[in-house]
Write a protein that holds these residues in place. Structure first.
Motif, PDB file in Angstrom:
ATOM      1  N   MET A 178       0.843  -1.166   0.000  1.00 35.93           N
ATOM      2  CA  MET A 178       0.000   0.000   0.000  1.00 35.93           C
ATOM      3  C   MET A 178       0.896   1.239   0.000  1.00 35.93           C
ATOM      4  O   MET A 178       1.745   1.372   0.869  1.00 35.93           O
ATOM      5  CB  MET A 178      -0.864  -0.051   1.266  1.00 35.93           C
ATOM      6  CG  MET A 178      -1.977   0.907   1.282  1.00 35.93           C
ATOM      7  SD  MET A 178      -3.081   0.679   2.696  1.00 35.93           S
ATOM      8  CE  MET A 178      -3.652  -0.983   2.485  1.00 35.93           C
ATOM      9  N   TYR A 179       0.704   2.094  -0.996  1.00 37.88           N
ATOM     10  CA  TYR A 179       1.579   3.248  -1.131  1.00 37.88           C
ATOM     11  C   TYR A 179       0.837   4.419  -1.766  1.00 37.88           C
ATOM     12  O   TYR A 179      -0.196   4.235  -2.416  1.00 37.88           O
ATOM     13  CB  TYR A 179       2.817   2.893  -1.963  1.00 37.88           C
ATOM     14  CG  TYR A 179       2.504   2.276  -3.314  1.00 37.88           C
ATOM     15  CD1 TYR A 179       2.214   3.067  -4.423  1.00 37.88           C
ATOM     16  CD2 TYR A 179       2.502   0.892  -3.474  1.00 37.88           C
ATOM     17  CE1 TYR A 179       1.932   2.503  -5.653  1.00 37.88           C
ATOM     18  CE2 TYR A 179       2.210   0.320  -4.703  1.00 37.88           C
ATOM     19  CZ  TYR A 179       1.935   1.124  -5.787  1.00 37.88           C
ATOM     20  OH  TYR A 179       1.645   0.567  -7.009  1.00 37.88           O
ATOM     21  N   ALA A 180       1.381   5.609  -1.570  1.00 39.64           N
ATOM     22  CA  ALA A 180       0.852   6.804  -2.229  1.00 39.64           C
ATOM     23  C   ALA A 180       1.407   6.843  -3.648  1.00 39.64           C
ATOM     24  O   ALA A 180       2.550   6.457  -3.887  1.00 39.64           O
ATOM     25  CB  ALA A 180       1.277   8.053  -1.471  1.00 39.64           C
ATOM     26  N   ILE A 181       0.612   7.305  -4.568  1.00 37.49           N
ATOM     27  CA  ILE A 181       1.050   7.464  -5.957  1.00 37.49           C
ATOM     28  C   ILE A 181       1.499   8.912  -6.109  1.00 37.49           C
ATOM     29  O   ILE A 181       0.762   9.832  -5.770  1.00 37.49           O
ATOM     30  CB  ILE A 181      -0.082   7.110  -6.929  1.00 37.49           C
ATOM     31  CG1 ILE A 181      -0.479   5.636  -6.746  1.00 37.49           C
ATOM     32  CG2 ILE A 181       0.335   7.379  -8.370  1.00 37.49           C
ATOM     33  CD1 ILE A 181      -1.728   5.229  -7.499  1.00 37.49           C
ATOM     34  N   THR A 182       2.707   9.111  -6.605  1.00 36.93           N
ATOM     35  CA  THR A 182       3.270  10.459  -6.658  1.00 36.93           C
ATOM     36  C   THR A 182       3.552  10.952  -8.081  1.00 36.93           C
ATOM     37  O   THR A 182       3.863  12.119  -8.266  1.00 36.93           O
ATOM     38  CB  THR A 182       4.573  10.526  -5.849  1.00 36.93           C
ATOM     39  OG1 THR A 182       5.488   9.557  -6.359  1.00 36.93           O
ATOM     40  CG2 THR A 182       4.313  10.250  -4.369  1.00 36.93           C
ATOM     41  N   LYS A 183       3.474  10.061  -9.082  1.00 40.29           N
ATOM     42  CA  LYS A 183       3.731  10.455 -10.461  1.00 40.29           C
ATOM     43  C   LYS A 183       2.442  10.369 -11.267  1.00 40.29           C
ATOM     44  O   LYS A 183       1.533   9.610 -10.936  1.00 40.29           O
ATOM     45  CB  LYS A 183       4.773   9.533 -11.089  1.00 40.29           C
ATOM     46  CG  LYS A 183       6.130   9.624 -10.418  1.00 40.29           C
ATOM     47  CD  LYS A 183       7.121   8.684 -11.059  1.00 40.29           C
ATOM     48  CE  LYS A 183       8.463   8.798 -10.358  1.00 40.29           C
ATOM     49  NZ  LYS A 183       9.410   7.804 -10.812  1.00 40.29           N
TER      50      LYS A 183
END
Length: 138
Positions: A1-6
């Motif tokens: 689970m991670y934030a999407i930054t691009k």
């Protein structure tokens, strides 16, 4: 689970086995299962209320990751009813809406999960998954 930054491009929607969880089903976490569009593997993601996810606003703020048009076109969110704007401008079922990125456990295809969580009415806690979409970095 991670934030999407691009910036990303939404490709297609995965099959999810259950999209709504209520009260006791989410007391510790909801178990979301989805089928990978690339390799057909059944994936399991646990969504924990008040711990999982990032504000949906991060996706469309200044069109950095996705535009509002892309979110609406793919039916990821809807415009919030005017009397519920405290939950955000764009939501799932007029409840606070979150997202996170995850990968297929088998082939590492990238997916974005969009869901809402909150008290729909007194005594009814609802975690509703808008969907799971395969994506590629743009």
């Amino acid at each position: 689970m991670y934030a999407i930054t691009k910036k990303i491009q939404v490709l297609n929607k995965a099959i999810i086995l259950k999209d709504s969880f209520i009260n006791d089903e989410i007391s510790s976490s909801a178990e979301l299962k989805f089928i990978c569009r690339k390799c057909s593997h059944e994936n399991l993601v646990k969504i924990t209320p008040y711990e999982s996810g990032f504000p949906i606003f991060q996706l469309y703020h200044e069109n950095k990751i996705l535009s509002v048009d892309e979110l609406l076109k793919n039916s990821m969110v809807k415009e919030t009813q005017k009397n519920m704007l405290h939950a955000g401008e764009f939501t799932v079922h007029n409840l606070p809406t979150l997202y996170f990125g995850t990968d297929c456990e088998s082939c590492t295809a990238k997916y974005i999960v969009i869901f809402s969580y909150g008290e729909k009415q007194p005594g009814l806690e609802l975690l509703s998954v808008s969907g799971v979409w395969k994506y590629a970095e743009a």
